[in-house]
Design an enzyme around this catalytic site. Sequence first.
Site, PDB file in Angstrom:
ATOM      1  N   LYS A 142       0.821  -1.217   0.000  1.00  0.00           N
ATOM      2  CA  LYS A 142       0.000   0.000   0.000  1.00  0.00           C
ATOM      3  C   LYS A 142       0.853   1.264   0.000  1.00  0.00           C
ATOM      4  O   LYS A 142       0.387   2.337  -0.404  1.00  0.00           O
ATOM      5  CB  LYS A 142      -0.948  -0.001   1.191  1.00  0.00           C
ATOM      6  CG  LYS A 142      -1.745  -1.281   1.377  1.00  0.00           C
ATOM      7  CD  LYS A 142      -2.502  -1.711   0.143  1.00  0.00           C
ATOM      8  CE  LYS A 142      -3.276  -3.000   0.395  1.00  0.00           C
ATOM      9  NZ  LYS A 142      -3.916  -3.511  -0.818  1.00  0.00           N
ATOM     10  N   TYR A 190     -12.206 -14.722   3.038  1.00  0.00           N
ATOM     11  CA  TYR A 190     -11.295 -13.631   3.352  1.00  0.00           C
ATOM     12  C   TYR A 190     -10.986 -13.598   4.848  1.00  0.00           C
ATOM     13  O   TYR A 190     -11.887 -13.643   5.690  1.00  0.00           O
ATOM     14  CB  TYR A 190     -11.892 -12.283   2.933  1.00  0.00           C
ATOM     15  CG  TYR A 190     -10.974 -11.128   3.235  1.00  0.00           C
ATOM     16  CD1 TYR A 190     -10.035 -10.713   2.303  1.00  0.00           C
ATOM     17  CD2 TYR A 190     -11.023 -10.475   4.463  1.00  0.00           C
ATOM     18  CE1 TYR A 190      -9.168  -9.669   2.581  1.00  0.00           C
ATOM     19  CE2 TYR A 190     -10.156  -9.436   4.757  1.00  0.00           C
ATOM     20  CZ  TYR A 190      -9.231  -9.037   3.820  1.00  0.00           C
ATOM     21  OH  TYR A 190      -8.371  -8.020   4.104  1.00  0.00           O
ATOM     22  N   TYR A 217      -3.144 -12.263   2.811  1.00  0.00           N
ATOM     23  CA  TYR A 217      -2.814 -11.957   1.418  1.00  0.00           C
ATOM     24  C   TYR A 217      -1.612 -12.751   0.905  1.00  0.00           C
ATOM     25  O   TYR A 217      -1.756 -13.699   0.140  1.00  0.00           O
ATOM     26  CB  TYR A 217      -2.521 -10.451   1.266  1.00  0.00           C
ATOM     27  CG  TYR A 217      -3.713  -9.573   1.501  1.00  0.00           C
ATOM     28  CD1 TYR A 217      -4.616  -9.295   0.479  1.00  0.00           C
ATOM     29  CD2 TYR A 217      -3.955  -9.018   2.755  1.00  0.00           C
ATOM     30  CE1 TYR A 217      -5.717  -8.486   0.692  1.00  0.00           C
ATOM     31  CE2 TYR A 217      -5.055  -8.210   2.991  1.00  0.00           C
ATOM     32  CZ  TYR A 217      -5.932  -7.944   1.957  1.00  0.00           C
ATOM     33  OH  TYR A 217      -7.019  -7.162   2.180  1.00  0.00           O
TER      34      TYR A 217
END
Length: 336
Positions: free
Chosen positions: A49, A263, A289
């Site tokens: 990010k 998730y 992830y």
Amino acid sequence: MHLARFPRLHFAHLPTPLEPMTQLSKLLGGPNLWIKRDDCTGLAGGGNKTRKLEFLMADAVAQGADTIITQGATQSNHARQTAAIAAKLGLACQILLEDRTEAKDVDYNYNGNVMLDQLFGAPLKKFPGGTDMNAAMEELAAELRADGKKPYIVPGGGSNAIGALGYVHCAMEMLHQADTAGMRIHHVVHATGSAGTQAGLVTGFAGSNSQVPVLGVGVRAPQELQEGNVFKLAQATCEHMGIAGAVKREDVVANCNYIGKGYGFPAESTIDAIELLARTEGILLDPVYSGKGFAGLVDLVRQGHFKPGENVVFVHTGGSQALFGYREAFNLPTYS
């Protein structure tokens, strides 16, 4: 592609290393495995990010924002990095967390990224799973504007056409590193979720006509939906850059066979992949992830998906800070 045309702040530690995974390559056989260390981008412990936030926060500053709003799941790596850069820039930051797992574990709810969000001074507000988080951010922004503030909304994962520029740059960075080393990149593999990383990589490689295929290993959505989201964002990114049509639908490929329960829930293959990389290369992945992305890579290598001698680069998107919220997921021994 001349990215200096777009507003950008420079706080990431770049270029990140492109390293061979020698021990793992020997163990698995087949292709030569490499790792692009975007867990080493520097901000708040690093992660993918940070690249996106260089462009997003430049846009926020240009618009005169004084408060940053963003959202993510409870153990959001994106929230951690956003809170950190807001603190560095002297901006307020409010984080909305969606409870996607309904986990009651204390470590999951208060350790890892959650603890770091709070250390960076960001107020947190939790919402039930399934909440329209974009609407929740807009509602908060309206309240702040009514109080005379100037909020700037950063989308979940930093994934819009502005944020994706960070991974257009990453694609160009990898090509430069490979060219300098005289190495051809045959495949790039990474974990794909909110779509910005994959959209940026695909745009960077396709827009430069480098002919490097990108495989996103999905962490939450079925294949058709994931590929559709990535392609839509890649199209928007191309338009933003003035190269509309550079990415074709066939350039966007996702494998969503390693999601497991859903998730935020590490599958058995996720845990195995995290332990494998830690014990062969001394590198930490995360349970949401990069662990799932790496599980996909390892399984595909074992299936013979890649040819012997090919150079396969795994883009490590970071997130090991979340490990501390998932101790119960690992069968770690006790000690005396």
